[in-house]
Design an enzyme around this catalytic site. Sequence first.
Site, PDB file in Angstrom:
ATOM      1  N   LYS A   1       0.839  -1.217   0.000  1.00  0.00           N
ATOM      2  CA  LYS A   1       0.000   0.000   0.000  1.00  0.00           C
ATOM      3  C   LYS A   1       0.866   1.256   0.000  1.00  0.00           C
ATOM      4  O   LYS A   1       0.637   2.184  -0.761  1.00  0.00           O
ATOM      5  CB  LYS A   1      -0.918   0.029   1.245  1.00  0.00           C
ATOM      6  CG  LYS A   1      -1.818  -1.164   1.393  1.00  0.00           C
ATOM      7  CD  LYS A   1      -2.689  -1.057   2.628  1.00  0.00           C
ATOM      8  CE  LYS A   1      -1.945  -1.015   3.948  1.00  0.00           C
ATOM      9  NZ  LYS A   1      -1.219  -2.271   4.284  1.00  0.00           N
TER      10      LYS A   1
ATOM     11  N   ARG B   1      -0.307  -8.898  13.574  1.00  0.00           N
ATOM     12  CA  ARG B   1      -0.834  -7.860  12.661  1.00  0.00           C
ATOM     13  C   ARG B   1      -1.707  -8.488  11.575  1.00  0.00           C
ATOM     14  O   ARG B   1      -2.732  -7.939  11.201  1.00  0.00           O
ATOM     15  CB  ARG B   1       0.323  -7.086  12.023  1.00  0.00           C
ATOM     16  CG  ARG B   1       1.004  -6.166  13.010  1.00  0.00           C
ATOM     17  CD  ARG B   1       2.336  -5.671  12.494  1.00  0.00           C
ATOM     18  NE  ARG B   1       2.218  -4.914  11.271  1.00  0.00           N
ATOM     19  CZ  ARG B   1       3.223  -4.755  10.390  1.00  0.00           C
ATOM     20  NH1 ARG B   1       4.389  -5.327  10.597  1.00  0.00           N
ATOM     21  NH2 ARG B   1       3.035  -4.034   9.316  1.00  0.00           N
TER      22      ARG B   1
ATOM     23  N   ARG C   1      11.644  -6.068   4.585  1.00  0.00           N
ATOM     24  CA  ARG C   1      11.473  -4.614   4.416  1.00  0.00           C
ATOM     25  C   ARG C   1      12.535  -3.848   5.218  1.00  0.00           C
ATOM     26  O   ARG C   1      12.820  -4.152   6.356  1.00  0.00           O
ATOM     27  CB  ARG C   1      10.095  -4.174   4.900  1.00  0.00           C
ATOM     28  CG  ARG C   1       9.968  -2.635   4.901  1.00  0.00           C
ATOM     29  CD  ARG C   1       8.557  -2.147   5.024  1.00  0.00           C
ATOM     30  NE  ARG C   1       7.840  -2.717   6.135  1.00  0.00           N
ATOM     31  CZ  ARG C   1       6.530  -2.587   6.302  1.00  0.00           C
ATOM     32  NH1 ARG C   1       5.811  -1.925   5.425  1.00  0.00           N
ATOM     33  NH2 ARG C   1       5.939  -3.133   7.345  1.00  0.00           N
TER      34      ARG C   1
END
Length: 212
Positions: free
Chosen positions: A13, A170, A127
């Site tokens: 996103k 999450r 990441r």
Amino acid sequence: MQLVMLGPPGAGKGTQAKRLAERLGVPHISTGDILRGAAAAGTPLGKRASRYMDDGALVPDSVMVGLVEERLAQPDAGRGFILDGFPRTVAQAEALDGMLSRGGRRLDAVVQVAVPQDELVRRLAGRRVCGDCGMLFQVALDQSPNGRCDSCGGPLLQRDDDREETVGRRLAVYERETAPLVGHYRAKGLLREVVGTGSRDEVFQRIAGELG
Ligand code: AP5
């Protein structure tokens, strides 16, 4: 253009919202970035938010709705916006509908980026984020000389909530609290579903195609 990016943690996103914001000339409003900025600055909001974020839990709706309402009232958001990370619960989605309609505005589209769970886990583990400019990296794909950002030379860091044990929480929170928004926005005719696998350029082209 007034857009919401929807999708699980690691779907891309933020990556796609940054590109779209540049293309459309509207601000990219990431609630995660706002909260991490507040946490780094040690503000009362940041201290409160960190307790939830570090656990992979959601910050309470009452805090998030006020924060986003304030941000959308800033002049740059008058041209449009790309919301990334908000709404995340049905209550937040209803609050967003209310704040926009009070201002005589409405969403143009909600882009849902779909990626299989094993790929999400891989992306989150790989990441890295530049501590200075916020640029996103993926260790499997991006060359970063000397472990520094190739845009500004800043340090590449791993987000605290990208630790393996937090990622599982999450993803579960996403399924429970946020996935119901897919039905909410589909019923309103706003949902644009995009396959989020493939290269970042391919995903961007798919999104651009959906938005016309
Ligand atoms: P937030 O920062 O919003 O995190 P998130 O929704 O979990 O999403 P991520 O930032 O993890 O992933 P992304 O989809 O943006 O993927 P990215 O582009 O980085 O929220 C963090 C926390 O803040 C929440 O847990 C909560 O506590 C709190 N919070 C925030 N908003 C809230 C709200 N509204 N209500 C309550 N609490 C809230 O990409 C991931 C990686 O993949 C990167 O390395 C990237 O380079 C790579 N990548 C991207 N695209 C591709 C591709 N096509 N192929 C390969 N790799 C790719």
